[in-house]
Design a protein around this motif. Structure first.
Motif, PDB file in Angstrom:
ATOM      1  N   VAL A  77      10.093  -5.771  -7.111  1.00 40.00           N
ATOM      2  CA  VAL A  77      10.437  -4.632  -6.655  1.00 40.00           C
ATOM      3  C   VAL A  77      11.953  -4.456  -5.469  1.00 40.00           C
ATOM      4  CG1 VAL A  77      10.166  -2.133  -5.700  1.00 40.00           C
ATOM      5  CG2 VAL A  77       8.477  -3.188  -7.364  1.00 40.00           C
ATOM      6  N   SER A  78      12.883  -4.094  -5.650  1.00 43.23           N
ATOM      7  CA  SER A  78      13.915  -4.262  -4.535  1.00 43.23           C
ATOM      8  C   SER A  78      13.778  -2.764  -3.883  1.00 43.23           C
ATOM      9  CB  SER A  78      15.366  -4.286  -5.197  1.00 43.23           C
ATOM     10  OG  SER A  78      15.644  -2.921  -5.751  1.00 43.23           O
ATOM     11  N   LYS A  79      14.628  -2.875  -2.521  1.00 41.01           N
ATOM     12  CA  LYS A  79      14.900  -1.930  -1.596  1.00 41.01           C
ATOM     13  C   LYS A  79      15.466  -0.723  -1.988  1.00 41.01           C
ATOM     14  CE  LYS A  79      15.832  -1.122   3.293  1.00 41.01           C
ATOM     15  NZ  LYS A  79      16.414  -1.978   4.436  1.00 41.01           N
ATOM     16  N   THR A  80      16.175  -0.728  -3.149  1.00 41.80           N
ATOM     17  CA  THR A  80      17.111   0.218  -3.747  1.00 41.80           C
ATOM     18  C   THR A  80      16.393   1.123  -4.617  1.00 41.80           C
ATOM     19  OG1 THR A  80      18.030  -1.359  -5.371  1.00 41.80           O
ATOM     20  CG2 THR A  80      19.369  -0.819  -3.174  1.00 41.80           C
ATOM     21  N   ASN A  81      15.201   0.617  -5.004  1.00 39.29           N
ATOM     22  CA  ASN A  81      14.374   1.351  -5.963  1.00 39.29           C
ATOM     23  C   ASN A  81      14.039   2.737  -5.181  1.00 39.29           C
ATOM     24  OD1 ASN A  81      11.625   2.621  -6.671  1.00 39.29           O
ATOM     25  ND2 ASN A  81      11.811   0.845  -8.321  1.00 39.29           N
ATOM     26  N   GLU A  82      14.001   3.659  -6.039  1.00 39.62           N
ATOM     27  CA  GLU A  82      13.870   5.332  -5.546  1.00 39.62           C
ATOM     28  C   GLU A  82      12.677   5.549  -4.907  1.00 39.62           C
ATOM     29  OE1 GLU A  82      13.965   8.560  -8.511  1.00 39.62           O
ATOM     30  OE2 GLU A  82      15.147   6.938  -9.842  1.00 39.62           O
ATOM     31  N   GLU A  83      11.600   5.146  -5.416  1.00 35.23           N
ATOM     32  CA  GLU A  83      10.458   5.260  -4.850  1.00 35.23           C
ATOM     33  C   GLU A  83      10.288   4.499  -3.587  1.00 35.23           C
ATOM     34  OE1 GLU A  83       7.590   5.780  -9.021  1.00 35.23           O
ATOM     35  OE2 GLU A  83       7.078   4.236  -7.584  1.00 35.23           O
ATOM     36  N   VAL A  84      10.801   3.298  -3.284  1.00 36.23           N
ATOM     37  CA  VAL A  84      10.896   2.582  -1.858  1.00 36.23           C
ATOM     38  C   VAL A  84      11.503   3.410  -0.937  1.00 36.23           C
ATOM     39  CG1 VAL A  84      11.687   0.629  -0.842  1.00 36.23           C
ATOM     40  CG2 VAL A  84      10.308   0.483  -3.111  1.00 36.23           C
ATOM     41  N   GLN A  85      12.910   4.005  -1.596  1.00 37.58           N
ATOM     42  CA  GLN A  85      13.565   4.912  -0.514  1.00 37.58           C
ATOM     43  C   GLN A  85      12.861   6.005  -0.093  1.00 37.58           C
ATOM     44  OE1 GLN A  85      16.862   4.412   0.438  1.00 37.58           O
ATOM     45  NE2 GLN A  85      16.193   2.480  -0.164  1.00 37.58           N
ATOM     46  N   ALA A  86      12.186   6.785  -1.150  1.00 40.44           N
ATOM     47  CA  ALA A  86      11.216   7.905  -0.776  1.00 40.44           C
ATOM     48  C   ALA A  86      10.343   7.562   0.346  1.00 40.44           C
ATOM     49  CB  ALA A  86      10.657   8.595  -2.170  1.00 40.44           C
ATOM     50  N   VAL A  87       9.631   6.278   0.170  1.00 31.97           N
ATOM     51  CA  VAL A  87       8.482   5.846   1.167  1.00 31.97           C
ATOM     52  C   VAL A  87       9.036   5.626   2.389  1.00 31.97           C
ATOM     53  CG1 VAL A  87       6.917   3.999   1.741  1.00 31.97           C
ATOM     54  CG2 VAL A  87       7.074   5.132  -0.603  1.00 31.97           C
ATOM     55  N   LEU A  88      10.317   4.959   2.438  1.00 30.84           N
ATOM     56  CA  LEU A  88      11.054   4.774   3.663  1.00 30.84           C
ATOM     57  C   LEU A  88      11.302   6.060   4.468  1.00 30.84           C
ATOM     58  CD1 LEU A  88      13.190   1.498   2.693  1.00 30.84           C
ATOM     59  CD2 LEU A  88      11.040   1.571   3.907  1.00 30.84           C
ATOM     60  N   GLU A  89      11.961   7.019   3.658  1.00 29.03           N
ATOM     61  CA  GLU A  89      12.320   8.224   4.232  1.00 29.03           C
ATOM     62  C   GLU A  89      11.069   9.100   4.793  1.00 29.03           C
ATOM     63  OE1 GLU A  89      14.516  10.154   1.308  1.00 29.03           O
ATOM     64  OE2 GLU A  89      15.957   8.472   1.250  1.00 29.03           O
ATOM     65  N   ALA A  90      10.030   9.028   4.155  1.00 29.53           N
ATOM     66  CA  ALA A  90       8.887   9.644   4.544  1.00 29.53           C
ATOM     67  C   ALA A  90       7.891   9.088   5.625  1.00 29.53           C
ATOM     68  CB  ALA A  90       7.712  10.195   3.151  1.00 29.53           C
ATOM     69  N   GLY A  91       8.438   7.809   5.844  1.00 32.02           N
ATOM     70  CA  GLY A  91       7.623   7.160   6.880  1.00 32.02           C
ATOM     71  C   GLY A  91       6.271   6.640   6.297  1.00 32.02           C
ATOM     72  N   ILE A  92       6.155   6.586   5.112  1.00 30.02           N
ATOM     73  CA  ILE A  92       4.893   6.121   4.622  1.00 30.02           C
ATOM     74  C   ILE A  92       4.282   4.777   4.998  1.00 30.02           C
ATOM     75  CG2 ILE A  92       3.171   6.056   2.612  1.00 30.02           C
ATOM     76  CD1 ILE A  92       4.904   8.269   1.622  1.00 30.02           C
ATOM     77  N   PRO A  93       3.359   4.174   5.685  1.00 31.86           N
ATOM     78  CA  PRO A  93       3.096   2.859   5.598  1.00 31.86           C
ATOM     79  C   PRO A  93       3.038   1.959   4.513  1.00 31.86           C
ATOM     80  CG  PRO A  93       1.369   4.053   6.693  1.00 31.86           C
ATOM     81  CD  PRO A  93       2.152   5.196   5.976  1.00 31.86           C
ATOM     82  N   TYR A  94       3.954   0.895   4.472  1.00 28.13           N
ATOM     83  CA  TYR A  94       3.854  -0.266   3.228  1.00 28.13           C
ATOM     84  C   TYR A  94       3.700  -1.461   3.584  1.00 28.13           C
ATOM     85  CZ  TYR A  94       8.462  -1.327   5.193  1.00 28.13           C
ATOM     86  OH  TYR A  94       9.626  -1.458   5.945  1.00 28.13           O
ATOM     87  N   THR A  95       3.371  -2.239   2.720  1.00 28.84           N
ATOM     88  CA  THR A  95       2.788  -3.606   2.644  1.00 28.84           C
ATOM     89  C   THR A  95       2.950  -4.183   1.366  1.00 28.84           C
ATOM     90  OG1 THR A  95       1.195  -5.154   3.681  1.00 28.84           O
ATOM     91  CG2 THR A  95       0.415  -3.432   2.084  1.00 28.84           C
TER      92      THR A  95
END
Length: 467
Positions: A77-95
């Motif tokens: 999965v790339s950083k440009t994926n729209e779900e990834v972008q939504a997570v980054l914008e919402a500040g949800i923890p990711y790993t």
């Protein structure tokens, strides 16, 4: 946040083999798990559905809700994926997958990690089953489908967790190998060769990844290594732990002797420091699998297990899907499926099948599908690896447009080289034409060995149906 406090977990690219296994582990450990994938197909979709895990089709921004406590990212999965972008914008923890496995399942347990270019899945699976059959109740996560468990993962109820340690990268935000997250206490290293040409530039880069891995094993830990591998010798300088070797060589600490294959089993004895420890019987074909079994036995002896416990596991091991798996037999013709895609693995697999079916013709049907096998990197080594087969068929490259013209494997060159070396070989690009050719030319007692790292358009069943 502690693992026990994390309730809602979302996995993107959840249908990958490792991601689906992790999702199953998390669900069975009491977490609420969901996820998404663009490619939803069995067997992983079946595993997830059976576990009661909801799979959302496609990647959509609206899939990401504020109540997600942790977002786990698959390595494709790339950083440009729209779900990834939504997570980054919402500040949800990711790993990443390996970091999550370490956080939720390896902390506080004895981590047993199997790594190396070849034989990881088989060795990890065999070790998991030997521990299970001895009532050790291990956890495990494997990149294959274990027939004894009918799954690829298990939540630990005992002290041990067994992991297949992959040198492939972890995620878009962590380009380091997955195995650097696995906190190894005891490890098996089956061998080091060049592979994964899409992320590693050369063998030295791969060796450096293994050096970094070996440094993680604590001084009181142990690494078991194949005795005849020069590339392993080069990386062992970074080890601070105990090192023991295994193999057929007389100077191996764990020395394999008296190997023979009869009645569908490999028989061998194992000595340590010149002293015989036990005779073993393994329900698998091939010298390379005896080496894998010797590594498992050596590790289990180091854990304090008995020869009897180990032998029970060896004799009752049912194998892994897509590893020398007999798919079916029709009109005296046997069809075998195997995952082999690296020249060394191909040579060892053909040799094992020839040994198990003495005097019978073996067809090797190969699909160049992995990122490395579709590239020129193995163009010179492929021909020799197929020479033990009686008839070789190369299918067309899988998705050739994804490989640059100048980097792409030239199948005709490989075929010409096999013929020049005295082999019988054909390039038949289309699966239906391969099926037609085999059904017209195969005869009773022939063995059709199909090798691919993917589905190969269901060629195994198509051959059986036509026969």
């Amino acid at each position: 946040m502690e693992p026990k406090d994390i309730k809602n977990i979302y996995l993107i690219a959840i249908c990958g083999t490792g991601m689906a296994a992790l999702a199953g582990l998390l669900k069975k450990s009491g977490h609420h798990v969901t996820g998404s994938d663009a490619n939803i197909y069995p067997p992983m979709s079946t595993l997830l559905n059976d576990a009661g895990i909801n799979i959302l089709p496609g990647y959509k921004r609206e899939n990401i809700s504020k109540d997600i406590d942790l977002f786990i990212v698959g390595n494709a999965v790339s950083k440009t994926n729209e779900e990834v972008q939504a997570v980054l914008e919402a500040g949800i923890p990711y790993t990443s997958l390996p970091a999550a496995l370490s956080q939720f399942f390896l902390q506080g347990r004895k981590s047993l990690v199997v790594t190396g270019t070849h034989g990881k899945t088989t060795t990890t699976s065999l070790l998991s089953w030997v521990l299970e059959s001895a009532q050790k109740k291990p956890g495990f996560m494997v990149g294959g489908w274990l027939k004894n468990f009918d799954t690829n993962h298990q939540v630990p109820q005992g002290d041990y967790f067994v992991t297949e340690g992959d040198e492939y990268d972890s995620a878009f935000f962590d380009k380091g190998p997955k195995f650097l997250h696995y906190r190894p206490d005891v490890s098996i290293l089956t061998g080091i060769e060049f592979d994964h040409a899409d992320i590693f530039t050369d063998l030295d880069q791969i060796k450096q990844a293994f050096r970094d891995y070996i440094k993680l094993i604590k001084p009181e830990g142990l690494i078991l290594v194949k005795s005849d591998d020069d590339n392993i010798r080069d990386v062992l300088q970074s080890a601070s732990c105990k090192i023991e070797t295994y193999g057929f060589e007389e100077n191996a600490d764990w020395h394999i002797e008296d190997y023979r294959f009869e009645k569908a089993c490999g028989h061998f004895s194992l000595s340590f420091a010149k002293e015989k420890r036990a005779d073993f019987q393994l329900a698998m074909m091939g010298r390379h699998n005896v080496e894998n079994a010797a590594a498992v036995a050596a590790l289990c002896f180091n854990l304090g297990m008995t020869a009897e416990e180990i032998n029970v596991g060896f004799q009752t091991f049912k194998g892994i899907k897509r590893r020398q798996e007999i798919v079916g037999e029709k009109n005296g013709i046997t069809v075998i499926d195997d995952f082999a895609h690296h020249p060394t693995a191909i040579d060892l697999t053909i040799d094992a099948v020839k040994g198990a079916y003495p005097g019978q013709r073996v067809w090797a049907v190969f699909e160049p599908r992995s990122a490395t096998s579709r590239r020129k990197v193995f163009e010179d080594s492929f021909p020799k690896s197929f020479l033990k087969a009686d008839h070789v068929i190369f299918a067309g490259l899988f998705a050739p447009e994804k490989i640059k013209d100048e980097e792409r494997l030239d199948v005709q060159t490989v075929i010409a080289s096999i013929r020049k070396m005295g082999g019988v070989a054909d390039h038949i690009p289309r699966v239906d034409d391969i099926v037609e050719f085999i059904t017209k030319n195969a005869k009773a007692e022939d063995v059709i060995l199909v090798m691919s790292s993917g589905g190969f358009d269901g060629i195994h069943q198509k051959i059986l149906e036509r026969l």
